[in-house]
Write an enzyme that holds these catalytic residues in place. Structure first.
Site, PDB file in Angstrom:
ATOM      1  N   MET A  18       0.815  -1.211   0.000  1.00 18.51           N
ATOM      2  CA  MET A  18       0.000   0.000   0.000  1.00 18.51           C
ATOM      3  C   MET A  18       0.848   1.259   0.000  1.00 18.51           C
ATOM      4  SD  MET A  18      -3.476  -0.303   2.230  1.00 18.51           S
ATOM      5  CE  MET A  18      -2.702  -0.800   3.771  1.00 18.51           C
ATOM      6  N   ASP A  37      11.834   3.107   4.314  1.00 20.88           N
ATOM      7  CA  ASP A  37      11.631   1.671   4.526  1.00 20.88           C
ATOM      8  C   ASP A  37      12.955   1.075   4.976  1.00 20.88           C
ATOM      9  OD1 ASP A  37      10.885  -1.242   3.966  1.00 20.88           O
ATOM     10  OD2 ASP A  37       9.128  -0.218   3.149  1.00 20.88           O
ATOM     11  N   VAL A  61      11.549   2.861  11.705  1.00 23.60           N
ATOM     12  CA  VAL A  61      10.524   3.760  12.244  1.00 23.60           C
ATOM     13  C   VAL A  61      10.432   3.739  13.765  1.00 23.60           C
ATOM     14  CG1 VAL A  61       9.095   3.795  10.173  1.00 23.60           C
ATOM     15  CG2 VAL A  61       8.695   2.016  11.907  1.00 23.60           C
ATOM     16  N   ASN A  87       2.547   4.897   7.439  1.00 25.92           N
ATOM     17  CA  ASN A  87       2.027   3.689   6.801  1.00 25.92           C
ATOM     18  C   ASN A  87       2.684   2.408   7.315  1.00 25.92           C
ATOM     19  OD1 ASN A  87       0.741   2.208   4.327  1.00 25.92           O
ATOM     20  ND2 ASN A  87       2.925   1.785   4.155  1.00 25.92           N
ATOM     21  N   TYR A 150      -2.089  -6.687  17.124  1.00 26.99           N
ATOM     22  CA  TYR A 150      -2.468  -5.888  15.963  1.00 26.99           C
ATOM     23  C   TYR A 150      -3.669  -5.001  16.304  1.00 26.99           C
ATOM     24  CZ  TYR A 150      -3.447  -4.671  11.108  1.00 26.99           C
ATOM     25  OH  TYR A 150      -3.649  -3.982   9.942  1.00 26.99           O
ATOM     26  N   LYS A 154      -3.655  -0.855  16.628  1.00 24.81           N
ATOM     27  CA  LYS A 154      -4.432  -0.099  15.653  1.00 24.81           C
ATOM     28  C   LYS A 154      -5.509   0.747  16.341  1.00 24.81           C
ATOM     29  CE  LYS A 154      -2.130  -1.279  12.029  1.00 24.81           C
ATOM     30  NZ  LYS A 154      -1.302  -0.279  11.317  1.00 24.81           N
ATOM     31  N   THR A 185      -2.731  -6.901  -1.181  1.00 24.65           N
ATOM     32  CA  THR A 185      -1.296  -6.643  -1.151  1.00 24.65           C
ATOM     33  C   THR A 185      -0.553  -7.982  -1.215  1.00 24.65           C
ATOM     34  OG1 THR A 185      -1.220  -6.748   1.267  1.00 24.65           O
ATOM     35  CG2 THR A 185      -1.627  -4.582   0.269  1.00 24.65           C
TER      36      THR A 185
END
Length: 244
Positions: A18, A37, A61, A87, A150, A154, A185
Site C-alpha cells: 500500500m 523503509d 521507524v 504507513n 495488531y 491499531k 497486497t
C-alpha cells in the site's frame, strides 16, 4: 492543477504494498515524495522508477534518531515537509497464549510507538512550512476486534490521532486516521493465505477485496487541501465490513 502540486510528503513503509501505491499516486498528483523503509533494494528501485521527485531514505521507524534523519534529508532535498503518511506496520496472527512478550513489544514499537515518533518529529517542520497533514494508517481492526497485538496497536493509532489532532489544530496541521479492510497486497495474497482470503471475500458486503489504489484515493484526499476542515476523524475503506 494536480491535487498535491507543490507539496512534499514522507511515506513510511513505502517500498512495496500500500505504501508504494500511495507514493505512486502522490507523484502522479504533483507531490515530491520521500520513500522510507528498511528494504533498501525495493525502496531504491521504487524511487528510481518514480524519478527526480522521489527520494529513498532507509528508515527504522522505531528509532527517534532515524526519524530526525528522515526529516533532515527531506528538507535538504525538497525544502520542507507538508505531509506525513504513517504507513509502516506489521501484523501478528497469534493467540494471546501463543504471543511472547518480545513479539508483543515489537508490534507495539512498530505499529504504535513509530506513529508517536513520526508525529512528534514532523510537527516542527510542518510549523515552519505553515501547516500540514498527518495521515495515520490504522486498520478496520482499529474499529472492531482482530488479533491480539495488531488490534490493540491499531486502536491506539486511532486514539493517538484524536489526541494529536486537538493539539495540532493550533499549528494548522490536520491529523486523521485511515482504516483499511482487506486489501490485495503481496502479504495478503501469498500462496498460503490466498484461498482463505478469497473465501472470506464472499462475506464482504461488496463481495471483493480492495485494491491498494482504492486506499490511496482516500489517503490522497486527506493529504490534499480538499480535506482542510477534517481532523481527528476516522476514514474507513473496508467494503462495508464494519457496518455489518
Amino acid at each position: 492543477m494536480a491535487r498535491l502540486e507543490g507539496k512534499v510528503a514522507i511515506i513510511t513503509g513505502s517500498a512495496q504494498g500500500m505504501g508504494a501505491s500511495h507514493a505512486r499516486r502522490f507523484i502522479k498528483e504533483g507531490a515530491k515524495v520521500v520513500i522510507t523503509d528498511l528494504n533498501e533494494e525495493k525502496g531504491k528501485a521504487l524511487a528510481a522508477e518514480l524519478g527526480e521527485n522521489a527520494l529513498f531514505v532507509k528508515h527504522n521507524v522505531t528509532n527517534a534518531e532515524d526519524w530526525k534523519n528522515v526529516v533532515e534529508e527531506t528538507e535538504k532535498a525538497f525544502g520542507k515537509v507538508d505531509v506525513l503518511v504513517n504507513n509502516a506496520g506489521i501484523s501478528l496472527n497469534k493467540s494471546i497464549l501463543e504471543t511472547t512478550e518480545v513479539e508483543y513489544r515489537r508490534i507495539v514499537d512498530i505499529n504504535q510507538v513509530s506513529v508517536f515518533l513520526g508525529i512528534k518529529t514532523v510537527i516542527p517542520a510542518m510549523q515552519k512550512a505553515g501547516g500540514g497533514s498527518i495521515v495515520n494508517i490504522s486498520s478496520m481492526n482499529g474499529i472492531v476486534a482482530g488479533a491480539i497485538g495488531y488490534t490493540d496497536t491499531k486502536f491506539a493509532v486511532r486514539g493517538m490521532t484524536k489526541a494529536a489532532a486537538m493539539e495540532c489544530a493550533n499549528y494548522g496541521i490536520t491529523v486523521n486516521s485511515v482504516h483499511p479492510g482487506v486489501i490485495a497486497t503481496p502479504m495478503i495474497l501469498q500462496a498460503d493465505s490466498k484461498a482463505e482470503i478469497e473465501e472470506f471475500s464472499k462475506h464482504i458486503p461488496v463481495k471483493r477485496v480492495a485494491q491498494p489504489e482504492e486506499v490511496s484515493n482516500l489517503v490522497l484526499y486527506l493529504a490534499s487541501d480538499e480535506s482542510n476542515y477534517s481532523t481527528g476523524s476516522e476514514f474507513i475503506v473496508d467494503g462495508g465490513l464494519t457496518a455489518m
